[in-house]
Design a protein around this motif. Structure first.
Motif, mmCIF file in Angstrom:
data_model
loop_
_atom_site.group_PDB
_atom_site.id
_atom_site.type_symbol
_atom_site.label_atom_id
_atom_site.label_comp_id
_atom_site.label_asym_id
_atom_site.label_seq_id
_atom_site.Cartn_x
_atom_site.Cartn_y
_atom_site.Cartn_z
ATOM 1 N N HIS A 54 0.792 -1.235 0.000
ATOM 2 C CA HIS A 54 0.000 0.000 0.000
ATOM 3 C C HIS A 54 0.822 1.282 0.000
ATOM 4 C CE1 HIS A 54 -3.141 -2.829 0.997
ATOM 5 N NE2 HIS A 54 -2.627 -3.084 2.183
ATOM 6 N N GLY A 55 2.102 1.217 0.302
ATOM 7 C CA GLY A 55 2.886 2.433 0.502
ATOM 8 C C GLY A 55 3.628 2.911 -0.732
ATOM 9 N N THR A 56 4.465 3.929 -0.514
ATOM 10 C CA THR A 56 5.234 4.552 -1.590
ATOM 11 C C THR A 56 6.679 4.749 -1.127
ATOM 12 O OG1 THR A 56 4.756 6.810 -0.844
ATOM 13 C CG2 THR A 56 3.186 5.795 -2.373
ATOM 14 N N TRP A 57 7.505 5.213 -2.053
ATOM 15 C CA TRP A 57 8.899 5.507 -1.735
ATOM 16 C C TRP A 57 8.990 6.622 -0.689
ATOM 17 C CZ3 TRP A 57 13.521 3.690 -1.538
ATOM 18 C CH2 TRP A 57 14.636 4.530 -1.489
ATOM 19 N N SER A 58 8.113 7.594 -0.788
ATOM 20 C CA SER A 58 8.107 8.676 0.201
ATOM 21 C C SER A 58 7.767 8.143 1.594
ATOM 22 C CB SER A 58 7.094 9.760 -0.208
ATOM 23 O OG SER A 58 7.503 10.395 -1.401
ATOM 24 N N ASP A 59 6.847 7.163 1.649
ATOM 25 C CA ASP A 59 6.505 6.550 2.939
ATOM 26 C C ASP A 59 7.729 5.844 3.534
ATOM 27 O OD1 ASP A 59 3.860 7.385 2.714
ATOM 28 O OD2 ASP A 59 3.251 5.546 1.682
ATOM 29 N N TYR A 60 8.476 5.183 2.687
ATOM 30 C CA TYR A 60 9.657 4.480 3.185
ATOM 31 C C TYR A 60 10.677 5.472 3.742
ATOM 32 C CZ TYR A 60 14.038 1.929 3.370
ATOM 33 O OH TYR A 60 15.230 1.386 3.803
ATOM 34 N N LEU B 206 9.842 10.196 -6.836
ATOM 35 C CA LEU B 206 10.666 9.038 -7.177
ATOM 36 C C LEU B 206 12.140 9.247 -6.817
ATOM 37 C CD1 LEU B 206 9.104 8.168 -10.651
ATOM 38 C CD2 LEU B 206 8.474 7.296 -8.390
ATOM 39 N N ASP B 207 12.431 10.435 -6.310
ATOM 40 C CA ASP B 207 13.775 10.733 -5.819
ATOM 41 C C ASP B 207 14.833 10.595 -6.922
ATOM 42 O OD1 ASP B 207 15.515 11.576 -3.894
ATOM 43 O OD2 ASP B 207 15.761 9.610 -2.941
ATOM 44 N N VAL B 208 14.552 11.257 -8.058
ATOM 45 C CA VAL B 208 15.538 11.295 -9.148
ATOM 46 C C VAL B 208 15.963 12.753 -9.337
ATOM 47 C CG1 VAL B 208 14.681 9.245 -10.316
ATOM 48 C CG2 VAL B 208 13.706 11.457 -10.891
ATOM 49 N N SER B 209 17.152 12.943 -9.850
ATOM 50 C CA SER B 209 17.750 14.280 -9.839
ATOM 51 C C SER B 209 17.578 15.066 -11.122
ATOM 52 C CB SER B 209 19.250 14.175 -9.518
ATOM 53 O OG SER B 209 19.894 13.331 -10.466
ATOM 54 N N ASN B 210 17.266 14.406 -12.259
ATOM 55 C CA ASN B 210 17.155 15.148 -13.518
ATOM 56 C C ASN B 210 16.158 14.465 -14.456
ATOM 57 O OD1 ASN B 210 18.719 13.141 -15.262
ATOM 58 N ND2 ASN B 210 20.270 13.667 -13.723
#
Length: 260
Positions: free
Chosen positions: A71-77, A119-123
């Protein structure tokens, strides 16, 4: 093989694996399942009795990992990384893929700026590579990368496991859909009945017209027949009269004797 069928097969495999394991062995099953490149549904694994029995043990944190992937997301982690075990690279990629599916549930036009944060990507290059290679090629989403507008237009996204809070909303949505479908079905049936009735009336009207046409034809034939016979008699009589006339003219005239 479509994505739904593949999901069913992988789910069945990991459910059977979890049913046959206990304790620390289940940790390996959970890590393997959450790292698998083609598995994106985890509720069935969460409901396995042996998994539930991990609650309250030293391995209970892995139930939280499984819930995160369900149920979660990368931000939750990232927000709860201190209370969760570190993820291996395959798990990180999987959780970011799942995060994209969650975003696609809310909006079908996803700005690049939002995606790079979530998604924590830089570009942009890294983002587009992830969307193409890790998401579209895997079949979990289809869409269009709009570099001019800097957004990802989602055309299709695979569904995730339902969150407990979503169940009531889903039931309500399905109930509304069922009611709408029933009303539409009644409307279609009414239109079919109307069309059938109209067709019968048209056939009846067509038959009446054909019958009237036949009556008119018969009437015209009856009127035309005596006139034709009268005309025929005249045609046959006239030549006879002429012949008689001609015969009369060719007959020698009698002379009267001279008066003495």
């Amino acid at each position: 093989m479509d994505i739904e069928q593949k999901q069913a097969e992988f789910i069945d495999y990991f459910v059977k694996q979890a049913e046959n394991q206990k304790g620390s062995s289940l940790v390996n099953v959970i890590v393997e399942a959450t790292s698998h490149p083609s598995l994106f549904a985890f509720s069935e694994i969460l409901s396995v009795p042996s998994i539930i029995q991990l609650q309250g043990t030293e391995f209970s944190v892995y139930i939280d990992v499984l819930r995160l992937f369900a149920h979660g997301t990368w931000s939750d982690y990232k927000s709860n990384a201190g209370s969760l075990p570190p993820l291996v690279p395959n798990q990180v990629r999987k959780l970011k893929q799942l995060s994209l599916l969650t975003l696609a549930e809310v909006d079908k036009v996803l700005p690049y700026d939002l995606l790079m944060v979530e998604l924590d990507v830089s570009n942009v290059r890294e983002l587009e590579d992830f969307l193409i290679n890790e998401c579209m090629y895997s079949g979990i989403v289809r869409g269009k990368l709009d570099q001019l507008r800097r957004c990802f237009e989602v055309q299709f996204a695979a569904g995730r496991d339902l969150r407990p809070a979503q169940l009531g909303c889903m039931i309500q949505t399905l109930s509304a859909w069922l009611s709408t479908s029933d009303n539409l079905l009644v409307s279609i049936q009414d239109k079919i009945k109307w069309a059938d009735t109209r067709s019968e009336l048209d056939k009846k009207h067509q038959k009446e017209i054909e019958d009237r046409v036949e009556e008119v034809k018969k009437t015209l034939n009856l009127k035309a027949d005596p006139e034709f016979r009268g005309h025929e008699e005249i045609c046959y009589a006239e030549p006879g009269g002429v012949m008689d006339y001609e015969e009369d003219r060719s007959r020698p005239k009698r002379r009267r004797p001279p008066v003495s």
